[in-house]
Scaffold this active site. Structure first.
Site, PDB file in Angstrom:
ATOM      1  N   LYS A 103       2.496  -5.322   2.042  1.00 48.69           N
ATOM      2  CA  LYS A 103       2.983  -4.057   1.519  1.00 48.69           C
ATOM      3  C   LYS A 103       1.796  -3.242   1.027  1.00 48.69           C
ATOM      4  O   LYS A 103       0.982  -3.738   0.251  1.00 48.69           O
ATOM      5  CB  LYS A 103       3.961  -4.341   0.372  1.00 48.69           C
ATOM      6  CG  LYS A 103       4.687  -3.124  -0.163  1.00 48.69           C
ATOM      7  CD  LYS A 103       5.655  -3.558  -1.261  1.00 48.69           C
ATOM      8  CE  LYS A 103       6.395  -2.373  -1.844  1.00 48.69           C
ATOM      9  NZ  LYS A 103       7.273  -2.770  -2.963  1.00 48.69           N
ATOM     10  N   HIS A 105       2.058  -0.269  -0.619  1.00 46.63           N
ATOM     11  CA  HIS A 105       2.417   0.650  -1.704  1.00 46.63           C
ATOM     12  C   HIS A 105       3.072  -0.160  -2.820  1.00 46.63           C
ATOM     13  O   HIS A 105       3.298  -1.360  -2.680  1.00 46.63           O
ATOM     14  CB  HIS A 105       3.370   1.729  -1.192  1.00 46.63           C
ATOM     15  CG  HIS A 105       4.658   1.184  -0.639  1.00 46.63           C
ATOM     16  ND1 HIS A 105       4.754   0.643   0.621  1.00 46.63           N
ATOM     17  CD2 HIS A 105       5.883   1.065  -1.192  1.00 46.63           C
ATOM     18  CE1 HIS A 105       5.991   0.239   0.847  1.00 46.63           C
ATOM     19  NE2 HIS A 105       6.693   0.470  -0.248  1.00 46.63           N
TER      20      HIS A 105
END
Length: 218
Positions: A103, A105
């Site tokens: 991921k 973010h």
């Protein structure tokens, strides 16, 4: 056969986790039976599975606090349910799992849950070992954690198949990475369970034929 093994196999069959037919394992082998933790679909079932893993953990590891790692995706529910079951036995252990894609973010990263710190020990909880492919993938992911040691791996079923050599995949993993691999039952327990009812004769013979070719010789 020990009573808990029979109970566990009955549980796997009743929950639809243990199936017979024609399947392809992650290793690419064509197999006559399949163990799929993804077929556990209810709260009662996953709670029960966690209890079996917790019992195996306490028997082999004791009350030692480690961190449970459940490889995405099937290992996630196993890690969660096992940690809950262990907490009910008085041992509160953290757990974590990986994302299939990092991921970029929010909190970011590959891992979700408790991220082990240097010096802590990890226990991998998986559904099954065939050729050891999934365990090697997990070790590659866990190698990104600094000074974290894998203490053991627990699986539902040892398929007793050869890995890259004539040795069992479990033995190869143990030798390659230096930690023990434990299973609640193995394929020969399943055969013994099936042989108690003659209606299972065809499935028993198919599994035996498969093991004659793919079974570990040591």
């Amino acid at each position: 056969m020990e009573a808990y093994k029979k109970e566990f196999i009955q549980f796997l069959e009743g929950a639809g986790v243990l199936k017979f037919g024609d399947f392809t394992a992650k290793s690419g082998r064509k197999i006559p039976y399949f163990i799929n933790a993804g077929d556990i679909k209810t709260g009662e079932q996953i709670a029960k599975l966690g209890e079996f893993y917790a019992k195996a953990y306490l028997e082999k590891v004791g009350n030692k606090r480690t961190v449970l790692y459940g490889p995405a995706y099937k290992g996630i529910s196993i890690a969660v349910s096992s940690s809950i079951a262990l907490s009910k036995e008085g041992l509160d252990v953290p757990f974590f799992f990986n994302r299939k894609e990092a991921k970029d973010h929010g909190e970011g990263g590959v891992f979700v849950g408790y991220v082990p710190k240097a010096g802590e020990e990890v226990v991998i909880v998986e559904d099954v070992i065939t050729a050891g492919t999934a365990i090697r993938e997990s070790m590659a992911i866990l190698s990104t954690l600094e000074n974290v040691k894998v203490a053991a791996t627990f699986v539902m079923v040892d398929r007793k198949e050869k890995g890259k050599t004539e040795k069992s995949a479990m033995s190869e993993v143990e030798e390659e990475f230096g930690f023990p691999v434990y299973s609640v039952v193995d394929v020969y327990d399943i055969i013994e369970y099936l042989e108690a009812d003659e209606k299972n004769a065809e499935n028993v013979q198919r599994i035996k034929n498969y093991l004659a070719v793919n079974g570990a010789k040591a």
